[in-house]
Enzyme design. Structure first.
Site, short mmCIF file in Angstrom:
data_model
loop_
_atom_site.label_atom_id
_atom_site.label_comp_id
_atom_site.label_asym_id
_atom_site.label_seq_id
_atom_site.Cartn_x
_atom_site.Cartn_y
_atom_site.Cartn_z
N ALA A 29 1.19 -1.14 0.21
CA ALA A 29 0.63 -0.26 0.11
C ALA A 29 0.80 1.05 0.25
O ALA A 29 2.19 1.37 0.52
CB ALA A 29 -1.11 -0.10 0.92
N TYR A 30 0.59 2.21 -0.68
CA TYR A 30 1.16 3.63 -0.86
C TYR A 30 0.93 4.54 0.65
O TYR A 30 -0.53 5.02 0.62
CB TYR A 30 1.53 3.94 -1.96
CG TYR A 30 1.55 3.59 -3.10
CD1 TYR A 30 2.90 3.49 -3.21
CD2 TYR A 30 1.16 1.90 -3.35
CE1 TYR A 30 3.47 2.34 -3.88
CE2 TYR A 30 2.19 0.85 -4.30
CZ TYR A 30 2.81 1.44 -4.64
OH TYR A 30 3.80 0.76 -4.87
N LEU A 31 1.55 5.23 0.98
CA LEU A 31 1.74 6.64 2.14
C LEU A 31 1.67 7.43 1.58
O LEU A 31 0.69 9.01 2.03
CB LEU A 31 2.39 6.17 2.87
CG LEU A 31 2.31 4.93 3.92
CD1 LEU A 31 3.31 4.60 4.98
CD2 LEU A 31 0.76 5.02 4.67
N GLU A 83 -3.51 4.94 0.79
CA GLU A 83 -4.39 5.39 0.29
C GLU A 83 -4.68 4.20 -0.20
O GLU A 83 -4.65 2.98 0.12
CB GLU A 83 -3.13 6.03 -1.04
CG GLU A 83 -2.07 6.90 -0.95
CD GLU A 83 -1.48 7.88 -2.04
OE1 GLU A 83 -1.46 6.81 -3.34
OE2 GLU A 83 -0.76 8.73 -2.28
#
Length: 156
Positions: A29-31, A83
């Site tokens: 997952a992307y911060l 996100e």
């Protein structure tokens, strides 16, 4: 800290599975998925990592990369801040000549997409291409995991 140099290709068949010496499920997952810098949290088996990547070079082949191993619990907590849309894939490792190809078979919203990556020591380095390697997509940003998390392959 290091410079990551890699090339990405589409895969034309599932023959890579027969050549694979290892596979594992990955969620990430992307911060932050800004083109100038991406910050991702990834679980790979029982391990977890926090990775920061810089902007790609003009050629699209290299970029800064920093990675640290973190605890699974920390990764799960960080994923709550991420996100929307987690990337889910199975990674297969295949030795070809002196290189290791990482073939990512995507699941979920990116089902049907299979991408092979090979890391190189220089942008000019030659490598042996397996028979199942298709069109090169290194410079096509749509195939970046950070963008696949926003605009899934199934929606193209």
């Amino acid at each position: 800290m290091n410079m990551e140099i890699e090339r990405k290709f589409l895969v034309t068949s599932e023959d890579y599975k027969k050549e694979s010496y290892k596979s594992e499920r990955i969620t990430q997952a992307y911060l932050n998925s800004h083109p100038e810098r991406t910050v991702r949290v990834r679980t790979k088996g029982e391990n977890a990592y926090l990775t920061i990547k810089g902007k790609s070079s003009e050629s699209g082949l290299s970029r800064f990369e920093w990675e640290k191993e973190i605890s699974i619990d920390d990764a799960r907590e960080l994923m709550k801040l991420a996100e929307p849309d987690v990337i889910d894939k199975t990674r297969y490792l295949i030795k070809q000549g002196t290189h290791i190809f990482e073939v990512d078979h995507f699941h979920g919203r990116n089902e049907g997409l299979i991408i092979a990556e090979v890391e190189l020591n220089s942008e000019e380095e030659k490598f042996e291409k397996p028979a199942w390697l298709g069109k090169e997509v290194t410079r096509d940003k749509r195939y970046y995991n950070s963008l696949l998390s926003k605009k899934a392959y199934k929606t193209w």
